[in-house]
Design an enzyme around this catalytic site. Structure first.
Site, mmCIF file in Angstrom:
data_model
loop_
_atom_site.group_PDB
_atom_site.id
_atom_site.type_symbol
_atom_site.label_atom_id
_atom_site.label_comp_id
_atom_site.label_asym_id
_atom_site.label_seq_id
_atom_site.Cartn_x
_atom_site.Cartn_y
_atom_site.Cartn_z
ATOM 1 N N PHE A 117 20.047 -9.034 -13.119
ATOM 2 C CA PHE A 117 19.162 -9.214 -11.965
ATOM 3 C C PHE A 117 17.711 -9.349 -12.407
ATOM 4 O O PHE A 117 16.943 -10.082 -11.798
ATOM 5 C CB PHE A 117 19.346 -8.083 -10.945
ATOM 6 C CG PHE A 117 20.468 -8.362 -9.997
ATOM 7 C CD1 PHE A 117 21.787 -8.216 -10.392
ATOM 8 C CD2 PHE A 117 20.214 -8.820 -8.711
ATOM 9 C CE1 PHE A 117 22.833 -8.512 -9.519
ATOM 10 C CE2 PHE A 117 21.248 -9.112 -7.837
ATOM 11 C CZ PHE A 117 22.560 -8.956 -8.243
ATOM 12 N N LYS A 122 19.657 -3.860 6.240
ATOM 13 C CA LYS A 122 19.871 -3.589 7.668
ATOM 14 C C LYS A 122 19.720 -2.099 7.956
ATOM 15 O O LYS A 122 20.179 -1.261 7.166
ATOM 16 C CB LYS A 122 21.278 -4.033 8.078
ATOM 17 C CG LYS A 122 21.406 -5.543 8.124
ATOM 18 C CD LYS A 122 22.742 -5.926 8.702
ATOM 19 C CE LYS A 122 22.910 -7.424 8.622
ATOM 20 N NZ LYS A 122 24.302 -7.836 8.604
ATOM 21 N N GLU A 125 29.813 1.831 -11.899
ATOM 22 C CA GLU A 125 29.743 0.620 -11.083
ATOM 23 C C GLU A 125 30.890 0.649 -10.075
ATOM 24 O O GLU A 125 32.035 0.815 -10.458
ATOM 25 C CB GLU A 125 29.865 -0.601 -12.015
ATOM 26 C CG GLU A 125 29.990 -1.940 -11.330
ATOM 27 C CD GLU A 125 28.882 -2.216 -10.316
ATOM 28 O OE1 GLU A 125 27.708 -2.211 -10.704
ATOM 29 O OE2 GLU A 125 29.215 -2.414 -9.127
ATOM 30 N N ASP A 161 20.820 -1.705 -4.896
ATOM 31 C CA ASP A 161 20.941 -2.513 -3.665
ATOM 32 C C ASP A 161 19.998 -1.964 -2.597
ATOM 33 O O ASP A 161 20.021 -0.767 -2.305
ATOM 34 C CB ASP A 161 22.382 -2.453 -3.143
ATOM 35 C CG ASP A 161 23.332 -3.217 -4.041
ATOM 36 O OD1 ASP A 161 22.951 -4.302 -4.533
ATOM 37 O OD2 ASP A 161 24.460 -2.731 -4.261
HETATM 38 C C1 LIG Z 1 21.716 -5.542 -7.305
HETATM 39 S S1 LIG Z 1 22.995 -5.054 -8.363
HETATM 40 C C2 LIG Z 1 22.161 -4.705 -9.908
HETATM 41 C C3 LIG Z 1 23.117 -4.678 -11.085
HETATM 42 C C4 LIG Z 1 22.456 -4.403 -12.437
HETATM 43 N N1 LIG Z 1 21.858 -3.093 -12.476
HETATM 44 C C5 LIG Z 1 21.421 -5.460 -12.731
HETATM 45 O O1 LIG Z 1 20.232 -5.141 -12.646
HETATM 46 O O2 LIG Z 1 21.805 -6.588 -13.056
HETATM 47 C C6 LIG Z 1 23.355 -3.404 -7.796
HETATM 48 C C7 LIG Z 1 24.661 -2.902 -8.405
HETATM 49 O O3 LIG Z 1 24.841 -1.544 -8.070
HETATM 50 C C8 LIG Z 1 26.200 -1.356 -7.680
HETATM 51 N N2 LIG Z 1 26.184 -0.153 -6.815
HETATM 52 C C9 LIG Z 1 25.522 -0.013 -5.637
HETATM 53 N N3 LIG Z 1 25.691 1.224 -5.136
HETATM 54 C C10 LIG Z 1 26.477 1.874 -6.030
HETATM 55 C C11 LIG Z 1 27.016 3.190 -6.082
HETATM 56 N N4 LIG Z 1 26.788 4.086 -5.099
HETATM 57 N N5 LIG Z 1 27.784 3.532 -7.130
HETATM 58 C C12 LIG Z 1 28.036 2.640 -8.115
HETATM 59 N N6 LIG Z 1 27.563 1.373 -8.125
HETATM 60 C C13 LIG Z 1 26.795 1.003 -7.104
HETATM 61 C C14 LIG Z 1 26.589 -2.643 -7.009
HETATM 62 O O4 LIG Z 1 27.983 -2.842 -6.972
HETATM 63 C C15 LIG Z 1 25.878 -3.663 -7.884
HETATM 64 O O5 LIG Z 1 26.644 -4.059 -8.992
#
Ligand SMILES: C[S@@+](CC[C@H](N)C(=O)[O-])C[C@H]1O[C@@H](n2cnc3c(N)ncnc32)[C@H](O)[C@@H]1O
Length: 209
Positions: free
Chosen positions: A190, A119, A64, A115
């Site tokens: 989420f 954009k 994370e 994520d």
């Molecule tokens: C929309 S949240 C979903 C979190 C969790 N998986 C859930 O479903 O509740 C996306 C998560 O991925 C993390 N994240 C995005 N790109 C990442 C990367 N390249 N490496 C590590 N974490 C990442 C973000 O900080 C965020 O906490």
């Protein structure tokens, strides 16, 4: 009634939050044998805790990049008492997996609600790229599994095209989602949020051939 917030010391948090700066030896990292699975972008760690509570043999590494989420996930792990089975690395998962995770060493990779970076100029930050999919294929053991869920139909199609075009991956039925019978009976935070909002959720799983 408000939940009481337990405060954990930095020593306790350090048992969960790990810094990975070289090739990982799983038995050393966890101090015990057992299958290893990755939760990429583990957020606040609900899946890490649920999965390891269900399967005492399992070791899970959450990756994370948000410090706030990584800490919240570590607190959840300590509260659940599964700190021997869960470690969390605060890192860019793309870099950490490519650099430090040994080939064919992981039983499953979970990517829940990556994520979408809506954009146009941000799309290059998306996790799913041909390079990322190739790295997942490299670290998975034979018959290892990749599980994905998202609420974004467009990104789902991109992911399916990317992973589906790799001959290493065979699509399999995704595991049935938890029933949602309690506040914690969801795959991830989420997933809970989006299911309660009534949004469609797209799920797909693959087996490493
Ligand atoms: C929309 S949240 C979903 C979190 C969790 N998986 C859930 O479903 O509740 C996306 C998560 O991925 C993390 N994240 C995005 N790109 C990442 C990367 N390249 N490496 C590590 N974490 C990442 C973000 O900080 C965020 O906490």
């Amino acid at each position: 009634m408000a939940r009481r917030k337990i405060k954990f010391s930095s020593d306790e948090l350090a048992r969960v939050l790990v810094e990975i700066t070289g090739p990982v030896d799983w038995a050393t990292l966890f101090g015990r044998p057992g299958p290893v699975e990755l939760d990429v972008g583990c957020g606040k760690g609900l899946f890490l805790v649920q999965a390891t509570s269900r399967d005492p043999e399992l070791n899970m590494l959450g990756i994370e990049w948000s410090g706030r989420y990584a800490r919240a996930a570590a607190e959840r792990v300590l509260k659940a008492g599964v700190q021997e089975r869960v470690k969390i690395a605060r890192a860019d998962a793309r870099h950490l997996i490519a650099q430090y995770i040994p080939s064919q060493s992981v039983r499953a990779v979970h990517v829940y609600f990556p994520d979408p970076w809506w954009k146009k100029r941000h799309k290059k930050r998306r996790l799913f790229t041909p390079e990322f999919v190739a790295q997942v294929a490299r670290v998975l053991q034979r018959e290892g599994q990749l599980h994905i869920a998202t609420d974004v139909a467009e990104y789902f199609e991109v992911i399916r095209n990317l992973v589906g075009s790799q001959r290493e991956f065979v699509e399999i039925p995704p595991p049935p989602p938890p029933a949602g019978s309690t506040d914690l009976d969801y795959l991830t935070h989420f997933e809970r949020k989006y299911r309660l909002e009534g949004r469609p959720i797209y799920r797909v799983s693959y087996r490493r051939a």
